[in-house]
Scaffold this motif. Structure first.
Motif, short mmCIF file in Angstrom:
data_model
loop_
_atom_site.label_atom_id
_atom_site.label_comp_id
_atom_site.label_asym_id
_atom_site.label_seq_id
_atom_site.Cartn_x
_atom_site.Cartn_y
_atom_site.Cartn_z
N ILE A 115 56.55 29.30 138.89
CA ILE A 115 55.64 30.43 138.70
C ILE A 115 54.77 30.14 137.48
O ILE A 115 55.25 29.68 136.45
CB ILE A 115 56.44 31.72 138.49
CG1 ILE A 115 57.18 32.02 139.78
CG2 ILE A 115 55.53 32.87 138.11
CD1 ILE A 115 58.05 33.21 139.70
N GLU A 117 52.31 31.69 134.65
CA GLU A 117 51.96 32.96 134.03
C GLU A 117 50.88 32.72 132.99
O GLU A 117 50.91 31.72 132.27
CB GLU A 117 53.18 33.54 133.31
CG GLU A 117 54.12 34.25 134.25
CD GLU A 117 55.34 34.77 133.52
OE1 GLU A 117 55.44 34.58 132.30
OE2 GLU A 117 56.19 35.35 134.20
N LEU A 143 44.00 32.76 137.32
CA LEU A 143 45.07 33.30 136.51
C LEU A 143 44.62 34.56 135.77
O LEU A 143 45.41 35.47 135.53
CB LEU A 143 45.52 32.23 135.50
CG LEU A 143 47.01 32.22 135.21
CD1 LEU A 143 47.81 32.13 136.47
CD2 LEU A 143 47.33 31.05 134.30
N THR A 147 47.36 37.00 136.66
CA THR A 147 48.31 36.86 135.56
C THR A 147 49.63 36.16 135.92
O THR A 147 50.27 35.55 135.08
CB THR A 147 48.67 38.20 134.85
OG1 THR A 147 49.31 39.05 135.77
CG2 THR A 147 47.46 38.84 134.23
N ARG A 148 50.07 36.27 137.20
CA ARG A 148 51.34 35.66 137.57
C ARG A 148 51.22 35.20 139.02
O ARG A 148 50.88 36.00 139.89
CB ARG A 148 52.42 36.74 137.46
CG ARG A 148 53.81 36.24 137.43
CD ARG A 148 54.71 37.36 136.89
NE ARG A 148 56.05 36.83 136.69
CZ ARG A 148 56.95 36.75 137.65
NH1 ARG A 148 56.69 37.20 138.85
NH2 ARG A 148 58.15 36.24 137.38
N THR A 150 52.69 32.01 142.06
CA THR A 150 53.53 30.83 142.26
C THR A 150 52.64 29.61 142.40
O THR A 150 51.48 29.71 142.82
CB THR A 150 54.41 30.92 143.53
OG1 THR A 150 53.55 30.92 144.66
CG2 THR A 150 55.26 32.17 143.53
N LEU A 176 48.95 28.55 129.43
CA LEU A 176 49.76 29.22 130.43
C LEU A 176 51.22 28.82 130.27
O LEU A 176 51.55 27.91 129.49
CB LEU A 176 49.27 28.88 131.85
CG LEU A 176 49.09 27.42 132.23
CD1 LEU A 176 50.40 26.74 132.54
CD2 LEU A 176 48.18 27.34 133.43
N LYS A 177 52.07 29.51 130.98
CA LYS A 177 53.50 29.19 130.96
C LYS A 177 53.95 28.86 132.37
O LYS A 177 53.58 29.54 133.32
CB LYS A 177 54.29 30.41 130.48
CG LYS A 177 54.37 30.54 128.99
CD LYS A 177 55.69 31.26 128.66
CE LYS A 177 55.62 31.93 127.32
NZ LYS A 177 55.18 33.34 127.38
N ARG A 179 57.17 28.73 134.72
CA ARG A 179 58.57 29.16 134.78
C ARG A 179 59.13 28.84 136.15
O ARG A 179 58.41 28.62 137.11
CB ARG A 179 58.69 30.65 134.49
CG ARG A 179 58.35 30.96 133.02
CD ARG A 179 58.96 32.26 132.60
NE ARG A 179 58.65 33.33 133.53
CZ ARG A 179 59.56 34.05 134.16
NH1 ARG A 179 60.83 33.81 133.98
NH2 ARG A 179 59.20 35.02 134.99
#
Ligand SMILES: Nc1ncnc2c1ncn2[C@@H]1O[C@H](COP(=O)(O)OP(=O)(O)OP(=O)(O)O)[C@@H](O)[C@H]1O
Ligand SMILES: [Zn+2]
Length: 810
Positions: A115, A117, A143, A147-148, A150, A176-177, A179
């Motif tokens: 994912i 984010e 994004l 915001t989130r 996959t 971005l992150k 996860r």
């Protein structure tokens, strides 16, 4: 230490080395499921399976790193299953990973979704800091909106596969992150309460002023360490919580397990004593089991000879020895009666594996087998991979059935895997049938399998009497029902008996023909005749599902003179209803059995005598045991013989024997009427004489000349492409490479030729057939062939699929 792993989406499924923690004794076991991250950040992390541990350290740095151990480190494949899937890959010329994926149920496999984010920034200020490539810009723009999201969705939206490199750069620069989200089915739990192991004080004394609490405490204590659920304690949740808070009780989670219902009532049957014949067979089976070690038996027992009781009595012995068992049935939805009988005898020690089960139910069943709480696995072909240890027996009921062969990759035969699995685990394998497959019977004659026979029906019931009705010489009651058959049905109705009618749909098309211009409506995608469905007044393609409305006039010449070639079950139902307006008719075919449990419901109505006529397709031929059925009629008994397939006679013979076997299974004798259009087939000769072995001999003699199984092994190569010429050229490449690979005198290569169904879903199909009389192909050859075809035929592309021991040549 180092281990060898395989992963579906990494390194083309080839094994790769991996560094794993710990010495072999306490580290990761083979068969464990892990999460690996490929080096370089270019590809997504992926689940992988450890197939070997304690390997030599690799010369180069391993291409991937271990990121996590899944499923609590408990192997999802037992060591024998690793061996079995390895063998399977070699035999069926496919990748090991494909076989492993087939062996671990979806409900158990863990899916990893990455994912992305947004990292909390505003688009305006930060875009300037991102080095401006088009890909980076579009990722950041998406994004900003989402915001989130996959990574899979991102790839789809962008229409790009390779975005991991860019994503990790963006992650490093703090934009971005990334996860990871794991999805897998887990065991369902409910809360329960039990007495705390250390009590804060003398409960009886301290709780005496709160009698309700005291009473609850006593009641819960009585349940012991397993605890009691809210319902079981019959107390209020508030009191339980108070007692937990003050330390007298402890709240725990206990696993709950679903138990799948077969849809058939399992009322208690009288316990039965095996007959002398059954005893003789059981004696051999038991002594093989006591002796230990591998052995395969072919149980050839006529219809109604009581094979199921033999299986059940034998399994009692196997369980008594503390071992486990697998029972395979062709299609569990079609055999609720058999499943019901096993349930009745073994209760919850049987885990039933049914395709209609939810993921949770499948997971529970798998877990009960894995943990040894269930010791018999019963189900269709994939049940051969049941995670049982200490296997004592594998039983394949109706072993001749085509449903044991999987028609997509990996194209395995569960019957052959059953023999292999029994061999790897030193178990007894029983292949049972009234009409054994030619392969198995030949193996028995060669004494690779031990042949056991049940020649008579139970309780002196006689085999049904067979008669042919030659349609062209016979008066007809309706277009598809002869006067003779009508008469026989009405006699049964007068005596309040039951009738089963079979419309053999194999090779049958309920297609439409215009008498005026000869036009036949075809599927625009597959080029085969469309089939008329009266229920929806529709034409439907039986290969791709394409539908179009049915018009009463010919679409080509507008003539109203249309003929619905042949007759499907719906039309026969109409004809029957016109002959027997008072009777309720149960129809069982693909259209009436789409909902869960519908087979069971139809069969149960018939069993309870709510209707006296059951009409259906192949489905009514399988394993049904209804004592009041005294007549079986087959409407177009010879239709399956016209298929261009070397197994056409064998299939027709076994279908007709099976359906005939539904008649006269108790004291009232049974009769079978076969309506035929072309009576001159050896199949009917053999059926009338009731001799399987004569039929086997006649058929295999002619197959020997043509080099067909059981005298040779077939491998079918299918090349398909949206472009016809490409498909044919790819098949030509196949042929050339095969001719080089197969040694002189070891085999014959036939083709390329258009497949029996030359086009499916808009794709053209060409076949090359290899008849192997000695030697074998290697996985390396198959891989090389796949690569060569992929390299040479890119646009338009060609796809090669390889089918070892194909179920049909169509
Ligand atoms: N020893 C026995 N004593 C009395 N009844 C029996 C005995 N063994 C089997 N039966 C009954 O005989 C009938 C036929 O048995 P079963 O259904 O197992 O036959 P089968 O060999 O599997 O036949 P098919 O191949 O046609 O499915 C069943 O109703 C079964 O309950
Ligand atoms: Zn179609």
């Amino acid at each position: 230490m180092y281990a060898l792993a395989i992963a579906e989406k990494l390194f083309r499924g080839e094994p790769f080395p991996l560094m794993v923690p710990g010495p072999p004794e306490e580290g990761l076991l083979p068969g464990s499921m892990v999460l690996v991250v490929p080096r370089g950040g270019k590809a997504a992390p992926s689940t992988a399976y450890i197939i070997e541990t304690g390997i030599e350290p690799p010369l180069k740095e391993p291409p991937a790193e271990l990121a996590d151990i899944l499923h609590g480190g408990e192997p999802v494949l037992t060591p024998p299953l690793i061996i079995l899937t390895r063998w399977m890959a070699g035999y069926y010329l496919t990748r090991h990973i494909d076989c492993v994926t087939a062996a671990v149920p979806v409900a158990v496999r863990t899916r990893v979704d990455d994912i992305v984010e947004a990292a909390g920034f505003s688009l305006e200020t930060d875009t300037r800091r991102v080095r401006s490539t088009a890909l980076r810009r579009s990722i950041m723009q998406l994004l900003a909106k989402e915001t989130r999201i996959t990574v899979k969705q991102l790839q789809r939206r962008l229409g790009k596969k390779h975005i991991y490199g860019t994503l990790s750069e963006l992650e490093r620069s703090g934009h971005l992150k990334l996860r990871r989200k794991f999805t897998s089915t887990a065991q369902r739990t409910v809360p329960a309460w039990r007495r705390a192991p250390v009590l804060p004080g003398e409960a009886e004394e301290e709780l005496k002023n709160t009698p309700k609490q005291l009473e609850t405490f006593r009641r819960v204590s009585a349940f012991g360490p397993g605890g009691a659920s809210l319902e079981a304690t019959a107390a209020s949740r508030r009191i339980l919580n108070t007692l937990t808070a003050s330390g007298y009780l402890e709240k725990i989670a206990v696993a709950v397990e679903g138990r799948f219902d077969t849809g058939m009532p399992t009322e208690q049957e009288e316990p039965k004593q095996p007959t002398a014949q059954q005893e003789a067979v059981l004696g051999e089976l038991r002594s093989a089991s006591r002796k230990g070690g591998y052995k395969t038996f072919l149980l050839h027992g006529v219809t109604g000879s009581g094979k199921t009781l033999v299986y059940i009595e034998f399994l009692k012995e196997v369980l008594k020895e503390g071992r486990t068992a697998i029972v395979l049935v062709p299609e569990i939805a079609l055999t609720p009666q058999t499943a019901g009988r096993f349930r009745q005898h073994f209760g919850d020690t049987v885990a039933i594996m049914h395709s209609a089960m939810s993921n949770q139910e499948k997971y529970d069943a798998w877990h009960r087998l894995r943990s040894g709480r269930a010791t018999i696995a019963l189900g269709a072909r994939s049940t051969i991979f049941a995670p049982l240890s200490n296997l004592g027996a594998v039983i394949v009921d109706e072993e001749h059935d085509g449903a044991y062969k999987q028609d997509r990759n990996p194209r395995y035969s569960a019957r052959d895997l059953a023999v292999m699995r029994a061999r790897t685990e030193g178990a007894v394998c029983i292949l049972g049938s009234a009409t054994p497959s030619f392969e198995s019977y030949e193996n028995a004659l060669q004494e690779k399998y031990r042949l056991l026979e049940l020649r008579d029906r139970i309780d002196g019931a006689t085999m049904p009497k067979l008669c042919l009705i030659v349609m062209k010489d016979s008066p007809k009651a309706t277009p598809s029902i002869s006067e003779k058959l009508r008469h026989e049905i009405s006699r049964r109705m007068e005596r309040d008996e039951q009738v089963i009618l079979l419309q053999n749909r194999r090779g049958f098309s309920g297609s439409v023909l215009c008498f005026a211009c000869g036009h036949v409506p075809l599927c625009p995608h597959c080029g085969i005749p469309l089939v008329y469905h009266a229920g929806h007044r529709q034409l439907r393609c039986h290969y791709c599902g394409h539908t179009e409305p049915f018009s009463k006039v010919c679409p080509a010449c507008a003539s109203p003179d249309l003929f619905y070639k042949g007759s499907g079950t719906e039309r026969i139902e109409e004809e029957l209803q016109s002959l027997f307006p008072e009777e309720r008719i149960l129809r069982m075919d693909v259209d009436t059995t789409t909902t869960k449990g519908s087979h069971g419901r139809i069969l149960d109505e018939f069993r309870r005598g709510k209707a006296r006529i059951l009409l259906g397709t192949q489905m009514v031929a399988k394993g049904l045991d209804f004592p009041r059925v005294t007549l079986v009629g087959v409407l177009m008994a010879d239709i399956g013989l016209n298929l261009p397939d070397f197994r056409a006679s064998e299939r027709t013979y076994s279908l007709l024997t099976q359906v005939a076997g539904r008649a006269g299974r108790s004291s009232s004798p049974g009769e079978v009427y076969l309506q035929v259009y072309n009576p001159e087939s050896e199949v009917f000769n053999a059926l009338l004489r009731g001799s399987y072995s004569a039929f086997f001999k006649h058929e295999t003699d002619s197959r020997r000349e043509l080099c067909y199984p059981p005298h040779a092994r077939l491998v079918k190569f299918e090349c398909s492409s949206p472009d016809e010429e490409t498909a044919e050229e790819a098949a030509m490449t196949c042929r050339t490479m095969l001719l080089e690979a197969v040694a002189e005198g070891q085999g014959v290569v036939l083709g390329p030729a258009p497949a029996g169904i030359a086009r499916i879903r808009g794709s053209y199909r060409y076949h090359v057939l290899l008849k192997l009389t000695g030697g074998r192909l290697t996985e390396a050859f198959a891989l090389g062939l796949q690569d060569e075809i992929a390299r040479r035929f890119r646009t338009p592309s060609a796809i090669l699929s390889i089918d070892v021991d194909p179920g049909s040549l169509m």
